[in-house]
Scaffold this motif. Structure first.
Motif, short mmCIF file in Angstrom:
data_model
loop_
_atom_site.label_atom_id
_atom_site.label_comp_id
_atom_site.label_asym_id
_atom_site.label_seq_id
_atom_site.Cartn_x
_atom_site.Cartn_y
_atom_site.Cartn_z
N SER A 102 -10.67 15.93 89.97
CA SER A 102 -11.84 16.41 89.62
C SER A 102 -11.99 16.54 88.04
O SER A 102 -13.02 16.34 87.66
CB SER A 102 -12.04 17.95 90.07
OG SER A 102 -11.22 18.69 89.42
N PHE A 103 -10.96 16.14 87.38
CA PHE A 103 -10.83 15.64 86.06
C PHE A 103 -10.05 14.60 85.54
O PHE A 103 -8.91 14.64 86.13
CB PHE A 103 -10.68 16.83 85.21
CG PHE A 103 -11.43 16.91 83.85
CD1 PHE A 103 -12.70 17.19 83.44
CD2 PHE A 103 -10.52 16.43 82.82
CE1 PHE A 103 -13.19 17.13 82.34
CE2 PHE A 103 -10.76 16.31 81.31
CZ PHE A 103 -12.59 16.46 81.23
N CYS A 150 -8.54 22.49 86.89
CA CYS A 150 -9.77 21.85 86.63
C CYS A 150 -9.85 20.84 85.54
O CYS A 150 -11.04 20.44 85.13
CB CYS A 150 -10.86 22.78 86.67
SG CYS A 150 -10.65 23.85 85.36
N HIS A 151 -8.82 20.93 84.43
CA HIS A 151 -9.15 20.33 83.26
C HIS A 151 -7.65 19.62 82.89
O HIS A 151 -6.67 20.61 83.15
CB HIS A 151 -9.60 21.10 82.07
CG HIS A 151 -9.98 20.40 80.95
ND1 HIS A 151 -9.30 20.28 79.89
CD2 HIS A 151 -11.04 19.87 80.49
CE1 HIS A 151 -9.69 19.54 78.91
NE2 HIS A 151 -10.81 19.00 79.32
N GLN A 208 -10.39 24.85 80.40
CA GLN A 208 -10.28 23.97 79.38
C GLN A 208 -9.02 24.05 78.65
O GLN A 208 -8.63 25.28 78.18
CB GLN A 208 -11.23 23.67 78.65
CG GLN A 208 -11.59 22.38 77.54
CD GLN A 208 -12.41 22.35 76.65
OE1 GLN A 208 -12.72 23.34 76.05
NE2 GLN A 208 -12.90 20.99 76.21
N HIS A 256 -16.28 25.30 78.04
CA HIS A 256 -15.74 23.99 77.29
C HIS A 256 -16.17 24.07 75.88
O HIS A 256 -17.12 25.09 75.51
CB HIS A 256 -16.16 22.86 77.86
CG HIS A 256 -15.51 22.31 78.94
ND1 HIS A 256 -15.76 21.12 79.64
CD2 HIS A 256 -14.39 22.96 79.91
CE1 HIS A 256 -14.83 20.60 80.66
NE2 HIS A 256 -14.12 21.94 80.86
N GLU A 311 -20.73 20.60 80.06
CA GLU A 311 -20.15 19.97 79.09
C GLU A 311 -20.89 19.80 77.65
O GLU A 311 -22.05 19.80 77.39
CB GLU A 311 -19.83 18.48 79.39
CG GLU A 311 -18.75 17.68 78.47
CD GLU A 311 -17.51 18.36 78.74
OE1 GLU A 311 -16.64 18.07 77.92
OE2 GLU A 311 -17.14 18.85 79.99
N HIS A 358 -20.56 16.90 84.09
CA HIS A 358 -19.75 16.44 82.86
C HIS A 358 -20.62 15.24 82.34
O HIS A 358 -21.36 14.40 82.87
CB HIS A 358 -18.60 15.73 83.50
CG HIS A 358 -17.60 15.51 82.49
ND1 HIS A 358 -17.04 14.11 82.56
CD2 HIS A 358 -16.91 16.21 81.42
CE1 HIS A 358 -16.20 13.98 81.40
NE2 HIS A 358 -16.06 15.17 80.76
N CYS A 404 -16.64 14.13 87.02
CA CYS A 404 -16.26 13.69 85.62
C CYS A 404 -16.46 12.22 85.59
O CYS A 404 -16.25 11.31 86.54
CB CYS A 404 -14.58 13.91 85.73
SG CYS A 404 -13.96 13.38 84.15
N LEU A 406 -15.50 9.02 83.05
CA LEU A 406 -14.70 8.49 81.96
C LEU A 406 -14.87 7.13 81.71
O LEU A 406 -14.19 6.34 82.25
CB LEU A 406 -13.44 9.06 82.33
CG LEU A 406 -12.04 8.85 81.29
CD1 LEU A 406 -12.41 9.57 79.94
CD2 LEU A 406 -10.74 9.41 81.76
#
Length: 408
Positions: A102-103, A150-151, A208, A256, A311, A358, A404, A406
């Motif tokens: 998930s992240f 989760c982070h 976070q 966050h 986010e 996100h 997420c 990226l």
């Protein structure tokens, strides 16, 4: 739902509800080995279909986190490329064999990818992206010692991976070996405390963990106890030492934070009371001073039953802050003033999807991507370098429960 209730938080607003219309602002650790359906293009090495004048355009890689269990619909880490000029995404496959990634976080110039395994028995997984004929290779996983991580983030020194266990409210540290694989956990710091929200704050929930711009302190944001913890990381032993602690107002549910480029101010998104706060920051001590909460949307925004900020991003020049809102389904733009000390709400644009979990900038800051969990889409915006204004570009990219995004 697991014993710690971690999955309850991640699922509580319907991870499985992909395909819903947009509203508001109009199993187990992965085994080491090759585990990819289609290899990605690495760091601009691919070529697109052209720029309309017969000249090929270079693409950039993008990675998508999702859920592979509980009805999430994902099968692993999504692979894509995007056009830097238009932001248009194209699927290139999936890194399979990674449970509930998930992240995500990139390291070593985009050649290594780390993912959480957001399950009751949490883990973190390392993937060598490489770009060779064999494609990405899963290097293995290590337990985080907690529930539902989760982070995660890579410490600036490059020797440690930090992860936040949401379900059990703890922070884990793993050493990064020379081959980019992970060693056994060197530390696990357990948070304590609770908050007034009976559904989300019965105990600590670390959401976070990042390092400040000076690399001096590690900050852990805890939604369940309304706290932001500061630690010092001993890079010799891989252990965390408590340095400072800041409290938000009760029930804020901090999620966050993001730093102003000066390092003197922090912008803290509070998920449960639907606010954002400017915080002062002292790099020497790691002390955070939480400021007055501010609105997350313009006064004329449509009424919704509940809004959950997710986010928060800061432009590289420190002039603008962006906050994604689930419920309102928009991205709010703020002007930064007084060297970072103030925010002025300017506007909000529709995200073009449902439940933006996100958001992330492209490396050059010219694009902003939004992962819309419930509509199963990633939408893209151009960022005006002068005004900070966002403008939708390209077509929404379909993906199973993207939580997420990226860009590489």
């Amino acid at each position: 739902m697991g014993a710690h209730g971690g999955m309850g938080r991640r699922r509580f607003l319907g991870v499985a509800a992909t395909g819903m219309a947009a509203t508001g602002i109009a199993a187990g650790s992965a085994a080491a080995g090759n585990a990819v359906a289609t290899p990605p293009l690495q760091n601009g090495q691919g070529q697109g279909n052209g720029d309309g004048h017969g000249r090929p355009t270079r693409t950039r890689p993008c990675y998508l986190g999702t859920y592979t269990s509980g009805g999430g619909g994902g099968t692993g880490i999504g692979l894509a490329t995007y056009q830097p000029e238009t932001g248009q995404l194209t699927s290139t496959g999936v890194i399979e064999g990674v449970a509930d990634p998930s992240f995500l976080a990139l390291a070593r110039g985009g050649q290594v990818l780390y993912a959480v395994n957001e399950q009751d028995q949490g883990a973190v997984t390392a993937i060598a992206l490489g770009g060779g004929a064999g494609g990405p290779v899963v290097l293995g996983s290590e337990s985080t010692g907690g529930a539902a991580p989760c982070h995660l983030s890579v410490h600036p020194g490059g020797r440690y991976l930090l992860s936040a266990n949401y379900g059990s409210g703890s922070v884990a540290v793993h050493p990064i070996r020379e081959d980019a694989s992970l060693g056994a956990r060197t530390d696990l710091v357990q948070h304590t405390g609770s908050g007034p929200d009976p559904d989300r704050q019965t105990g600590p929930h670390a959401h976070q963990v990042i390092t400040d711009p000076d690399g001096a302190h590690v900050l852990a944001v805890d939604l369940g106890s309304d706290r932001v913890h500061s630690y010092r990381l001993d890079e010799r032993t891989g252990r965390l030492a408590h340095a400072s602690e800041a409290a938000t107002r009760p029930g804020a549910g901090p999620r966050h934070l993001a730093f102003h480029p000066s390092g003197r101010f922090v912008y803290l998104a509070n998920e449960l009371d639907n606010t954002i706060a400017v915080c002062g920051y002292e790099s020497g001590t790691g002390k955070l001073s939480v400021g007055t909460p501010q609105p997350t949307a313009p006064k004329d925004a449509p009424a919704v039953e509940r809004n959950y900020p997710s986010e928060v991003l800061v432009s590289a020049d420190g002039r603008f802050v962006y906050l994604a809102n689930r419920g309102l389904n928009g991205i709010t733009r703020y002007a930064v003033g007084d060297g970072g000390a103030t925010l002025t709400l300017l506007d909000a644009v529709p995200v073009g999807g449902d439940y933006p979990r996100h958001t992330a900038f492209s490396n050059d800051g010219k694009l902003l991507f939004a992962a819309n969990q419930k509509s199963g889409s990633v939408t893209t915006f151009t960022v005006d370098g002068s005004t900070g204004e966002l403008a939708a570009t390209g077509s929404p990219f379909a993906a199973p429960a993207p939580v997420c995004v990226l860009p590489g």
